[in-house]
Design a protein around this motif. Structure first.
Motif, PDB file in Angstrom:
ATOM      1  N   ILE A   8      -2.865  -5.162  -4.050  1.00 20.23           N
ATOM      2  CA  ILE A   8      -2.153  -4.667  -2.865  1.00 20.23           C
ATOM      3  C   ILE A   8      -2.050  -5.797  -1.842  1.00 20.23           C
ATOM      4  CG2 ILE A   8      -2.209  -2.998  -0.962  1.00 20.23           C
ATOM      5  CD1 ILE A   8      -2.030  -1.386  -3.419  1.00 20.23           C
ATOM      6  N   ASP A  60       1.813   2.383  -3.638  1.00 24.74           N
ATOM      7  CA  ASP A  60       0.683   2.446  -4.566  1.00 24.74           C
ATOM      8  C   ASP A  60       0.950   3.390  -5.748  1.00 24.74           C
ATOM      9  OD1 ASP A  60      -1.874   1.555  -5.172  1.00 24.74           O
ATOM     10  OD2 ASP A  60      -2.736   3.458  -4.499  1.00 24.74           O
ATOM     11  N   SER A 115       0.829  -1.215   0.000  1.00 29.28           N
ATOM     12  CA  SER A 115       0.000   0.000   0.000  1.00 29.28           C
ATOM     13  C   SER A 115       0.862   1.264   0.000  1.00 29.28           C
ATOM     14  CB  SER A 115      -0.946  -0.001   1.192  1.00 29.28           C
ATOM     15  OG  SER A 115      -0.207  -0.250   2.352  1.00 29.28           O
TER      16      SER A 115
END
Ligand code: UD1
Ligand code: CA
Length: 451
Positions: free
Chosen positions: A72, A57, A54
């Protein structure tokens, strides 16, 4: 059965000691993940699935041109856990190839061979013999049946006998989605890292009477993983040597190829000579008979045939015509377009400028936001004053103009065809064609003057 590729790129990359995600470090000018994506695309899979974490990202933005499904992995619980984030999204009984994004030199031809390798098997593992296997999972083959992998033992879990095994896991595994789902659901994290190791599926498969077969790759360079900066440097060196050998074998003359670097997509024509300490970056096209002298950088540029780039020149995002002479010590900044037989000499900086054929600017000059015609002579020390502190303005110099040395052209301005500008002039106004412009204060003479 369609092919699905899963690329693992969510690891923390702690050993890199960097705030940049590991897979965004570059080899040969491209990120490691991009190398693996390029190889993946060549296999024409149904889906490419990349697992990231995450915190990384935003790396997606760098890969918009790739048709990729992003996943993720919320916590970096190991490689089996990373694969698990993708599996529910794959159709049943489809082919799955798992790749690690930290293996950037991977060759798609080897992957093709691995996919096509068809002994009876439930899982295939691509392996490699390494002189220094430290850090890699070791391949433990079944004693009775050599062509079966009994288990993969990770460095941290291996005893001293297992650590002597030279055959290593490349991380590249092939199976089908249903088998992988079953096996991964049985992986636990009872190991020194408290992680779910993908490699544990091998012993689990054996316990469930499934067949795990190895394919031992003959060549190891393309299969090296990058966990730290030492391995990154080693990988870069292999990449560069591959490129150098490629161009030497294509007939490029290099005086010392070990000092020439290729960071991107470079193409080079016939009878090209490259001296030492040259760096190519981005998309570069060098046509036939070009000479590139020592200590030059060339980035995102096309250089047409017969041109010579002399020592210590830097060229970026531009197009250089044929039979030009650039440098020594020239700087061509982005968005320049030079036609044939243009001369740009020492300590000349050119930016966002187009120059037509046979024009010369040979000494100590700045040309910015300028369009210059044919057969123009720009004298020493000429400056286009393109910036008023707020905006940039254009200078237009038409064909056959002579700009005398140490002149300034205050933009916006148009110098008409055939104009001659006297040396030391500060030109502020447009004029008619074929005029002589003198714009400097007159010399005074004080006779018999004493200090
Ligand atoms: C891994 C293999 C090892 C193999 C080596 C080959 C495991 C347990 N070990 O070790 O057998 O010899 O690669 O280079 O698989 N990743 C995730 N999520 C995680 C952990 C890792 O996506 O939770 C990704 C990483 O970004 C990396 C890849 O998986 O691209 C491999 O992880 P890494 O930590 O580098 O494993 P190695 O120790 O190199
Ligand atoms: Ca690794």
């Amino acid at each position: 059965m369609s092919l699905n590729i899963i690329i693992l790129a969510a690891g923390k990359g702690r050993r890199m000691h960097s705030s940049l995600p590991k897979v965004m470090h570059k080899v040969g000018g491209s990120t490691m993940l991009e190398h693996v994506l390029i190889a993946s695309k060549k296999l024409k899979p149904k889906t490419i699935n990349v697992v990231i974490n995450s915190k990384t990202d935003d790396i997606k933005k760098s890969f918009e041109q790739y048709d990729v499904n992003w996943y993720i992995q919320l916590k970096q619980n190991g490689t089996a856990d990373a694969v698990k984030t993708v599996l529910p999204h794959l159709a049943i009984n489809e082919k799955v190839l798992v790749l690690y994004a930290d293996t950037p030199l991977i060759d798609h031809k080897l992957l093709e061979k691995f996919i096509k390798y068809m002994p009876k098997s439930d899982v295939k593992v691509l392996t490699v013999n390494l002189e220094n296997p430290f850090g890699y999972g070791r391949i433990v083959r079944e004693q009775a049946e050599e062509e079966i992998v009994a288990k993969i033992i990770e460095e941290l879990e291996a005893d001293h006998i297992q650590k002597n095994i030279k055959e290593c896991n490349t991380g590249i595994i092939f199976s089908d989605s249903t088998t992988l789902k079953n096996l991964i659901s049985k992986v636990d994290n009872k190991n020194s890292k408290k992680e779910y190791y993908l490699t544990d599926i091998v012993s689990i498969a054996n316990k469930n009477n499934l067949l795990v077969v190895p394919l031992l790759a003959k060549e190891s360079n393309s299969l090296l993983g990058v966990n730290d900066k030492i391995q990154l440097e080693k990988t870069e060196k292999i990449f560069q040597n591959n490129k150098r050998n490629h161009f030497l074998s294509q007939g490029v003359t290099m005086l010392d190829s070990q000092t020439v670097y290729f960071k991107g997509n470079v193409s080079i024509g016939e009878d090209v000579e490259i001296e030492q300490n040259v760096v190519f970056e981005g998309t570069v096209k060098i046509e036939d008979n070009v000479k590139i002298r020592a200590n030059t950088n060339i980035k995102n540029t096309k250089i047409s045939s017969g041109t010579e780039i002399k020592t210590f020149s830097i060229i970026e995002d531009s197009t250089i015509g044929s039979n030009c002479s650039i440098g020594p010590f020239a700087r061509i900044r982005p968005n320049c377009k030079l036609e044939e037989n243009v001369g740009i000499g020492n300590f000349v900086e050119v930016k966002a400028t187009s120059i037509k054929k046979n024009t010369k600017a040979n000494h100590l000059t700045y040309l910015g936001d300028t369009d210059i015609g044919e057969n123009v002579n720009v004298g020493a020390g000429v400056i286009t004053c393109n910036y008023d502190g707020v905006n940039k303005h254009k200078t237009i110099i038409k064909d056959n103009v002579f700009v005398g040395s140490d002149s300034q052209l205050i933009a916006p301005i148009v110098v008409e065809e055939g104009v001659t500008i006297a040396a030391g002039s500060t030109i502020t106004d447009n004029s008619e064609k074929d005029s002589l412009l003198i714009a400097r204060s007159r010399q005074q003479e004080k006779k018999n003057w004493k200090k």
